[in-house]
Each structure stands twice: as C-alpha cells, then as structure tokens.
Design a protein around this motif. Sequence first.
Motif, PDB file in Angstrom:
ATOM      1  N   ALA A 142       0.841  -1.200   0.000  1.00  0.00           N
ATOM      2  CA  ALA A 142       0.000   0.000   0.000  1.00  0.00           C
ATOM      3  C   ALA A 142       0.875   1.248   0.000  1.00  0.00           C
ATOM      4  O   ALA A 142       1.920   1.289   0.665  1.00  0.00           O
ATOM      5  CB  ALA A 142      -0.919  -0.010   1.219  1.00  0.00           C
ATOM      6  N   PRO A 143       0.493   2.289  -0.721  1.00  0.00           N
ATOM      7  CA  PRO A 143       1.388   3.438  -0.940  1.00  0.00           C
ATOM      8  C   PRO A 143       1.688   4.280   0.285  1.00  0.00           C
ATOM      9  O   PRO A 143       2.737   4.907   0.359  1.00  0.00           O
ATOM     10  CB  PRO A 143       0.635   4.265  -1.995  1.00  0.00           C
ATOM     11  CG  PRO A 143      -0.780   3.857  -1.877  1.00  0.00           C
ATOM     12  CD  PRO A 143      -0.783   2.427  -1.448  1.00  0.00           C
ATOM     13  N   GLY A 144       0.806   4.324   1.258  1.00  0.00           N
ATOM     14  CA  GLY A 144       1.033   5.179   2.430  1.00  0.00           C
ATOM     15  C   GLY A 144       0.450   6.566   2.239  1.00  0.00           C
ATOM     16  O   GLY A 144       0.171   7.014   1.113  1.00  0.00           O
ATOM     17  N   LEU A 145       0.298   7.286   3.335  1.00  0.00           N
ATOM     18  CA  LEU A 145      -0.399   8.569   3.322  1.00  0.00           C
ATOM     19  C   LEU A 145       0.353   9.633   2.521  1.00  0.00           C
ATOM     20  O   LEU A 145      -0.250  10.386   1.750  1.00  0.00           O
ATOM     21  CB  LEU A 145      -0.617   9.052   4.759  1.00  0.00           C
ATOM     22  CG  LEU A 145      -1.546  10.262   4.929  1.00  0.00           C
ATOM     23  CD1 LEU A 145      -2.930   9.962   4.370  1.00  0.00           C
ATOM     24  CD2 LEU A 145      -1.640  10.662   6.398  1.00  0.00           C
ATOM     25  N   GLY A 146       1.669   9.713   2.677  1.00  0.00           N
ATOM     26  CA  GLY A 146       2.448  10.726   1.960  1.00  0.00           C
ATOM     27  C   GLY A 146       2.340  10.575   0.461  1.00  0.00           C
ATOM     28  O   GLY A 146       2.129  11.548  -0.270  1.00  0.00           O
ATOM     29  N   ALA A 147       2.492   9.333  -0.008  1.00  0.00           N
ATOM     30  CA  ALA A 147       2.405   9.081  -1.445  1.00  0.00           C
ATOM     31  C   ALA A 147       1.008   9.390  -1.979  1.00  0.00           C
ATOM     32  O   ALA A 147       0.851   9.913  -3.090  1.00  0.00           O
ATOM     33  CB  ALA A 147       2.773   7.627  -1.740  1.00  0.00           C
ATOM     34  N   VAL A 148      -0.019   9.084  -1.191  1.00  0.00           N
ATOM     35  CA  VAL A 148      -1.392   9.342  -1.627  1.00  0.00           C
ATOM     36  C   VAL A 148      -1.655  10.841  -1.730  1.00  0.00           C
ATOM     37  O   VAL A 148      -2.329  11.302  -2.656  1.00  0.00           O
ATOM     38  CB  VAL A 148      -2.391   8.666  -0.657  1.00  0.00           C
ATOM     39  CG1 VAL A 148      -3.797   9.216  -0.851  1.00  0.00           C
ATOM     40  CG2 VAL A 148      -2.381   7.171  -0.867  1.00  0.00           C
ATOM     41  N   VAL A 149      -1.127  11.616  -0.785  1.00  0.00           N
ATOM     42  CA  VAL A 149      -1.302  13.068  -0.845  1.00  0.00           C
ATOM     43  C   VAL A 149      -0.655  13.629  -2.106  1.00  0.00           C
ATOM     44  O   VAL A 149      -1.233  14.472  -2.803  1.00  0.00           O
ATOM     45  CB  VAL A 149      -0.708  13.731   0.416  1.00  0.00           C
ATOM     46  CG1 VAL A 149      -0.662  15.247   0.255  1.00  0.00           C
ATOM     47  CG2 VAL A 149      -1.530  13.363   1.646  1.00  0.00           C
ATOM     48  N   VAL A 150       0.553  13.146  -2.428  1.00  0.00           N
ATOM     49  CA  VAL A 150       1.224  13.584  -3.658  1.00  0.00           C
ATOM     50  C   VAL A 150       0.457  13.121  -4.878  1.00  0.00           C
ATOM     51  O   VAL A 150       0.233  13.882  -5.832  1.00  0.00           O
ATOM     52  CB  VAL A 150       2.676  13.057  -3.696  1.00  0.00           C
ATOM     53  CG1 VAL A 150       3.327  13.372  -5.036  1.00  0.00           C
ATOM     54  CG2 VAL A 150       3.492  13.663  -2.565  1.00  0.00           C
ATOM     55  N   ARG A 151       0.025  11.857  -4.860  1.00  0.00           N
ATOM     56  CA  ARG A 151      -0.662  11.262  -6.014  1.00  0.00           C
ATOM     57  C   ARG A 151      -1.984  11.962  -6.311  1.00  0.00           C
ATOM     58  O   ARG A 151      -2.237  12.374  -7.448  1.00  0.00           O
ATOM     59  CB  ARG A 151      -0.920   9.779  -5.746  1.00  0.00           C
ATOM     60  CG  ARG A 151      -1.535   9.008  -6.911  1.00  0.00           C
ATOM     61  CD  ARG A 151      -1.774   7.561  -6.499  1.00  0.00           C
ATOM     62  NE  ARG A 151      -2.118   6.738  -7.641  1.00  0.00           N
ATOM     63  CZ  ARG A 151      -3.360   6.551  -8.088  1.00  0.00           C
ATOM     64  NH1 ARG A 151      -4.368   7.159  -7.465  1.00  0.00           N
ATOM     65  NH2 ARG A 151      -3.596   5.792  -9.141  1.00  0.00           N
ATOM     66  N   GLU A 152      -2.834  12.107  -5.286  1.00  0.00           N
ATOM     67  CA  GLU A 152      -4.166  12.663  -5.502  1.00  0.00           C
ATOM     68  C   GLU A 152      -4.170  14.195  -5.421  1.00  0.00           C
ATOM     69  O   GLU A 152      -4.747  14.862  -6.279  1.00  0.00           O
ATOM     70  CB  GLU A 152      -5.135  12.089  -4.457  1.00  0.00           C
ATOM     71  CG  GLU A 152      -5.263  10.581  -4.489  1.00  0.00           C
ATOM     72  CD  GLU A 152      -5.873  10.084  -5.786  1.00  0.00           C
ATOM     73  OE1 GLU A 152      -6.759  10.758  -6.335  1.00  0.00           O
ATOM     74  OE2 GLU A 152      -5.436   9.015  -6.268  1.00  0.00           O
ATOM     75  N   GLY A 153      -3.534  14.732  -4.388  1.00  0.00           N
ATOM     76  CA  GLY A 153      -3.591  16.174  -4.195  1.00  0.00           C
ATOM     77  C   GLY A 153      -2.813  16.952  -5.233  1.00  0.00           C
ATOM     78  O   GLY A 153      -3.311  17.924  -5.807  1.00  0.00           O
ATOM     79  N   LEU A 154      -1.567  16.504  -5.480  1.00  0.00           N
ATOM     80  CA  LEU A 154      -0.700  17.236  -6.407  1.00  0.00           C
ATOM     81  C   LEU A 154      -0.891  16.774  -7.843  1.00  0.00           C
ATOM     82  O   LEU A 154      -1.213  17.564  -8.731  1.00  0.00           O
ATOM     83  CB  LEU A 154       0.761  17.077  -5.981  1.00  0.00           C
ATOM     84  CG  LEU A 154       1.803  17.792  -6.851  1.00  0.00           C
ATOM     85  CD1 LEU A 154       1.588  19.293  -6.809  1.00  0.00           C
ATOM     86  CD2 LEU A 154       3.213  17.447  -6.380  1.00  0.00           C
ATOM     87  N   GLY A 155      -0.685  15.473  -8.070  1.00  0.00           N
ATOM     88  CA  GLY A 155      -0.676  14.977  -9.440  1.00  0.00           C
ATOM     89  C   GLY A 155      -2.028  14.951 -10.112  1.00  0.00           C
ATOM     90  O   GLY A 155      -2.180  15.414 -11.245  1.00  0.00           O
TER      91      GLY A 155
END
Length: 699
Positions: A142-155
């Motif tokens: 599972a990607p983890g919270l930091g990666a998800v924030v970058v993935r969904e919020g930024l990207g």
Amino acid sequence: MANPIIGRSSNQSSRPKEPKKTNVTSLVTRRFVAWTVEITIFVASGLVPYSLGVYVNSRSDINRVPLNPVLVVTEKAIARPLALPVSYGIRNVAWPTNILWILALLLPTTLSSGQLYLLAKTGSTIPKRWFGVKVVNEEGTAPGLGAVVVREGLGRWTIPVSAAYLLWRYSFVFPNLALFTSLTMFMILAEGIGWPARKPRRALHDQLAGTYTIDAKSTLNKEKLKVAANVVDKAPTQPSIPTRSQSSNPNLSLLIVGLTSMIAVLSTLIGTQIYIQTQESQRRSEQNNSQKFIELIKALNPNNGVANEDRQRAVLALGSLNDQQAVKLLVDLLVKETDPTTLDTIQQALINAGLKAIPELKRMNQFLAGELESMGKSPNWEFRQNQLVITQQVINKILTIYSGKINNIDLSNAKLGFQASGEKSLFNLILDNVDLSGIILKSANINQGNFQGSRFRSVGEDGRWDTYDDVIADLSNADLKQANFNGANLSRVLMSRSDLSRATLNKANLSYTRLFAANLSSTQLVGADLRNAILENASLTGADLSDTNLTEANLYAAHLGRVSAIGTQLAYANLTKTDWQGADLSEAFLDYANLSDANLSIARLTGVSLRSANLENANLRNADLSRADLRGANVAGADFQGTILFVGRQDPADQFVQTPDLGSKNASVQGVDFSKAKNLDPQQLAFICTQGGQHSRCP
C-alpha cells in the motif's frame, strides 16, 4: 527496487508471461469507471444536500434566518477565483437551508478524506475494490499517506486544474465558466492517460508518487507481487554497485549548493539595503514635512504680524504637504475662520489635499452634527449649522473632482443632507454623473441628494462586469429620502434597510441590488431595471412601478399596497406573502411568478398575464381579473370571493350558458383547475365551466 509489474527474476524461464492486450484494456476501462464512480459519489454527496437546501429555501412557510457566516466566507472564496458574482452581504434563508448547505460542505470533505485514508492503507478505495483496481508502491505494498497526498492532491488535481485555470484565466474565453469546466475535465483526463511514448504507460500522478495501478484480480499480478516481496526479503545486505545513471556527481552537487547559498545571501543583503534606504528616505521626508509644518504654523499665527496674503499662501502650502497633521489643522481652521476670503482658501487647500482629507472632514462633520442635535435652538445653533454646511460643501467638491478614485472612501454616518425641522435645507449634495464606485455611505444622511446618471459600481482589475472584483458601493441603512437617482447605475449595490421613501429612481439600473427591508414608499421607479433584485420585506407602499422590470426579483413578504405597477415585468419573480392590497397591476406580466399566500384583495388585475403562475392560497377577494390570462395557473386554496372574472352580467337562470356580452373582456381560464379554489359563487362557477375551466361541479 524492482517494479512489481516489470520486475526481473534470476530465472528467466520462470518469469510470468506478459498480460494480453485485452487484459490491459480491461484494466484501463475499470480504472476509468472506478474513478468516475468516485467522482460521482463525491459530487452527489454535496449536490444532494445543496439541492434540498434550495428546495427548502423556496418554501414560504418556513422561518428565515441570516445565512451562516461560514457559508458567506465559502461563497466568496469560491466566487473569487472563478470570477463569479458574489452575493454581497448577508441574505436570509430558511433555517433548515443553513444546516443542509453546511452538510453540502462537510459530507464531500469527510467522504474524500475517508477514501484517501483507505487508499493509503489498503491501496484501494471502495469503488476501486469493487472493480478490482489497486494502487501499490515499488515494493508492491500500500502506498502510504504521503504518497497518496502527492498522487491525488498534487498529481491528479492540483497540476491539471492549475494548468486549466491559467489557460482559461488569461485567454479570451474568460470568464466563461462552461469552457473552464470543459478545459479542466480535458486536463484531468489527459493527465490520467500518461505519456504514449512511455512503456508501460503511467499517469503523471503515479509517476510523481512512485506508485503503480495494477489489476488486483489478475493471477499474474499476484504472482509478481509475491516475487517482488521475496526479492525484498532476500536482498543481500552488502551495498550494490550503483550504475552510471544512479551515481551522483559530488562536484556538481557542491556547485549547486554553493550557488544557491550565494544567491540567498546576496538576496538578503540587497533586500536589507533596499529596506534601510526606504526607511531612511521616509524618515527624512517626515522630518522635512514636520519642519515645514512648524514654519507654516508660525505664518498662520495672527500675533506674528503676518500679512493676510502670506497667511493665505501658508494655508495653500499646508494643503500640499503629505502630512495628516496639516490636514487636521486645515479642517480645524475651516470651522473657526470667519474671513470669507481666507475661508475659500482653506477650502481650496483641502480640495488640493484630496481624498486624504475625507477622514478628517468626516470627523468634524459628525462632531458638528452631534452638537446640533444636542443643543436645540440655542443662540449658537445657526453658527454651528453654517459650519456643518461648510464641511458638506468641501466633501461634495472633493467627491466631484476625484470621480472614479473613490473606492473604499468611508463616509459612514456622515451628515450630508441636513434639513432643519420646518426650514428649507441649506445644503443639497449634488453628485450628478459622478463615478462613486466603491464609496461607503453606511448609515449616512443624504436626504434630497442628487445623483442623476451617477455610477455606484464599476469593473475591477479584470475589466469585466459581474465578476468578483467589481467595485461596489455600500449604501446600507442610509437616509436617502427624496434623493434623485434618475438613470443612476446602482446594480449590485448594498442598500439593505435604506430609506428611499419619495426618492426618484426612474430608469435607474438596480439589477441584483440588495434592498432587503428597504423603505421605498411612494418612490418613483418608472422604467427602472430591478431584475434579480433582492427586495425581501421591503416596503413599496404607494410606489410607482410602471414599466419596471422585476423579472426573477425576490420580493418575499414585501409590502406593495396601492402601488402602480401598470405593464410591470414580474415573470418568475418570488412574490410569496406579498401584500398588493389595492394595487394596480393592469397589463402586468406575472408568468411563472410565485404568488402563494399573497394578498391581492381589491387589486386591479385587468389584462394581467398569470400564465403558469402559482396562486396557491392567494387572497383575490374583490380583485378585478377581467381579461386576465390564468391558463396553467395553480389556484388551489385561492380565495375568489367577489373576484371579477368577466365583464357583464349573467342571468342566474342560465348559469351554464355563455352570454354574448362577455366577449374578449373575460378572463382566460381554459384548462385551469378550480376544484380547490375557495368561495366561488354560482356566477363565477358558471363562467369557469363555460370557458373551459375545471371544477367538480361542472356538468
């Protein structure tokens, strides 16, 4: 670390075969469908309570309260970047609407937060789980919270939406919101497709976050994840030799760090030097102004034997000083000076000082007005009144000269329309054809002021009308009795609770203007534009609304007794609980208007168009509806006692026979259901049945 989808094994023969293209296509389709479901759930969670709030707000039987401050702030925050018109000021809504609209804010936020948490911890949101889609990192977990924030919020959102916004905002299509929405959707879809030249194709948000979107239902992917996990567990402890592409150049890194540090130090030094020089220049300027101010004060002292001409030159010099002390001194001299020539010079000096003199003039104006109210008819009363008039005249001249530069000039509570009881006013504010956009006149006294052709609203920095940065005046709670606003532009201006009784507003632009609880009794509004205006609880008793355009206006619970509204446009207007007793609405257009619970007793409604209007529970007692068009109207619960539906008399013995003298003077009631109407007499019922109306007692 090896990609779980494209990872290598030491045994090449045991490497699983690549998935077929049909499986890849199926995964892409399921990814898109899962994302669509996520967006649909997100939008629906906000749209459903919002729509319910709009519906509840349209009901007339629910108590109304001010809009929640959180919603006011949110509305402005959304309207500003999207160049939407802001609903300036606090409006009233039905009390459940506040709750429902707060839910419309909280539910999407809560729902999206929960989905992101699931994505971070499990690799799948609920819709992704339904369609067998999973997001993993390079280790296959599972990607983890930091990666998800970058993935969904930024990207996924920030980059494509920002790109769409910049293209839209600085292009010729601005402020077309539909095109911005289309452009945003295109950018989001383009970002999700990824670069065609890259194999395997990955979306930008996956590349930024270092994640992979895989088929959770595929056996092949499950085997790859197991292999990747085993490789991680059995990896050698000794450091591997980095490849050429993985190795870094320490000299280049040191150079970059050194240049960055040097730029930061130089920027700090230059910024500090600029700040010091600016402060020093400002200090020297203040010292020079103070020295000049002291010298000019000496020149103004009559005990120093200064000639009158020199004294006048000193007064003019004070007006040119960039010093608030000088302005204050001039205002104090203005109300003390008795020599007419010197008084004119002081006024000219204050005009030269410009808009910066307004605060001090307002202070003196309020002081004198307060003294006049408290002292009564004392011997000193007339002198104080003349002093007040002088401040009014100077303010009038400054506003005239600095037309178009008055934004945020605050004249709240100023006395600019004084009139003694039983005496003629000594001063009338005259600001005809002046740009007063953005002026603040809250609770000011401006009775009998003249503003013909003046503008109280203008475009902002974007140069476009009806966007968030329009410069809007505020005349809330102002005393504007008998003021002349003929042809003035008051669109979207705040005029809630203002007193405009006996004012003249013929052909004025009042579209979208907020006139909540305003007093417009006996006001002239002939040919005025009041489209979408807010007139809730306003009083228009005895006003002249002939040929006025009130399309889609909100007049909830307004008082309109004895108004003249001949030929007035009221289509789609909210006229719930309005009082029209004794009004003249001849030839008016009320198509699709909401007149539920309205009082139209004794009103003249000849030739009025009420097609598809809502007259539920309306009071139509003794109203004249001859030649009115009621086709499609809802008259359930309406009281027709004594209502005139036709001209001429019928023989009571021939109740269901149409008589020749009705002709074109009848009301049009074809297809209208009168079954639930109240107090229909036999003649009215006979007319309804013979003219195509519906009632249970019709033969």
